[in-house]
Design an enzyme around this catalytic site. Sequence first.
Site, PDB file in Angstrom:
ATOM      1  N   GLU A  12       0.717  -0.978   0.057  1.00  0.00           N
ATOM      2  CA  GLU A  12       0.052   0.117   0.019  1.00  0.00           C
ATOM      3  C   GLU A  12       0.966   1.288   0.108  1.00  0.00           C
ATOM      4  O   GLU A  12       0.682   2.145  -0.470  1.00  0.00           O
ATOM      5  CB  GLU A  12      -0.948  -0.283   1.071  1.00  0.00           C
ATOM      6  CG  GLU A  12      -2.237  -0.932   0.716  1.00  0.00           C
ATOM      7  CD  GLU A  12      -3.229  -0.656  -0.405  1.00  0.00           C
ATOM      8  OE1 GLU A  12      -2.892   1.107  -0.915  1.00  0.00           O
ATOM      9  OE2 GLU A  12      -3.562  -1.757  -0.783  1.00  0.00           O
ATOM     10  N   TYR A  64      -5.774   6.663   4.559  1.00  0.00           N
ATOM     11  CA  TYR A  64      -5.983   5.794   3.822  1.00  0.00           C
ATOM     12  C   TYR A  64      -5.245   4.090   4.359  1.00  0.00           C
ATOM     13  O   TYR A  64      -6.006   3.303   3.732  1.00  0.00           O
ATOM     14  CB  TYR A  64      -5.438   6.484   2.285  1.00  0.00           C
ATOM     15  CG  TYR A  64      -5.573   5.295   0.850  1.00  0.00           C
ATOM     16  CD1 TYR A  64      -6.682   4.915   0.598  1.00  0.00           C
ATOM     17  CD2 TYR A  64      -4.262   4.611   1.270  1.00  0.00           C
ATOM     18  CE1 TYR A  64      -6.625   3.537  -0.010  1.00  0.00           C
ATOM     19  CE2 TYR A  64      -4.254   3.115   0.077  1.00  0.00           C
ATOM     20  CZ  TYR A  64      -5.759   2.925  -0.056  1.00  0.00           C
ATOM     21  OH  TYR A  64      -5.299   2.216  -1.086  1.00  0.00           O
ATOM     22  N   ASP A 112      -9.448   5.813  -2.774  1.00  0.00           N
ATOM     23  CA  ASP A 112      -8.033   6.188  -3.035  1.00  0.00           C
ATOM     24  C   ASP A 112      -8.538   6.915  -4.456  1.00  0.00           C
ATOM     25  O   ASP A 112      -9.899   6.927  -4.536  1.00  0.00           O
ATOM     26  CB  ASP A 112      -7.187   4.696  -3.417  1.00  0.00           C
ATOM     27  CG  ASP A 112      -7.999   3.720  -3.994  1.00  0.00           C
ATOM     28  OD1 ASP A 112      -8.949   4.259  -4.894  1.00  0.00           O
ATOM     29  OD2 ASP A 112      -6.913   2.996  -5.032  1.00  0.00           O
TER      30      ASP A 112
END
Length: 351
Positions: free
Chosen positions: A46, A128, A146
Amino acid sequence: MSRTEHLSDRLLAWYDRHHRSLPWRVPPAARNAGARPDPYHVWLSEVMQQQTTVAAARSYFAAFTTRWPNVEALAAAALDEVLAAWAGLGYYARARNLHRCATAVAAAGGRFPDTEDGLRALPGIGPYTAAAIAAIAFDRPATVVDGNVERVMARLHAETAPLPEVKQRLRAHAAALTPAERPGDYAQGVMDLGATVCTPRRPACCLCPWRPACRGQAAGIAKTLPARAPKSAKPVRQGTAFLALDREGRVLTERRPPRGLLGGMLALPSTDWAETEPDPAPPFAADWRVAGEVRHTFTHFHLRLAVLWTRVGHLPGDVRPTEEAEAAMPTVFAKASRLGRTAAEAPMPRP
Ligand code: SF4
């Protein structure tokens, strides 16, 4: 079944058949059989995907996990090694935070927290990334938003207000659709839908499991969404970098201040970078010659970096073999060093 449950179920059924195969993922069938993703892999992937494409993230992911197969190994690595392995991904602050985060997790027994709040307390993990790790690694019903998810939500709900103004509404739409069952697969499903079907320029609506409900598609405006507020042009900053070599071909380096752009990184001595050209005061008096100019674009500005070089018998300060120094420097300084070396190695013009 409510409309949102219906949409979530359709997406999960689509994901089961069409998910992307990625090295940090556990496919749905294996997950249903009890396999769980490695939180270290999810976290690493990520953070990398915030910096680069999935294709490029694959090779960085392979390199990192081969060299540092678990979070303890990454924590035990020297920061300079991690920064060098990160070269090309930009945003070195992220690489420093990656190392700090690995150190914190290793100190806590090598286990990542399994909640968004716990994850957000770690260095470099924002909302996030916390939501993505919580959902994908721990199957928490976290809302992961996202750029892909924003685009899909804007189209599905025909939200015509521009980004960033419409962000909160898109997040609310995404939250409303996040199911209690299989939230990790659902999060990856929306990401995959945005990456492979609901693409920025040419959404393949005929392949989309949400087509019957999609308001943007029905209104014929899907391709235009999400709308964006006009961007202001990036400013251009200027500066000078100094490549000082000794007769053994070693180079003078310095460590940038810990805070700010490229903070803590190994670098060539340099002036400040400003919109009005700073005085190119070199680090010491010598016969400095012009090598040329390096251009580089950062997130918030373009840089035009003049490069001067010199060769002297003794260098004052931190001196390293040139290629070793370039491998540890951020891209802009490695480019400046190579340009300076090319000029230093060129034959001198005849008088
Ligand atoms: Fe995107 Fe088309 Fe699917 Fe709507 S129908 S979500 S525009 S791919």
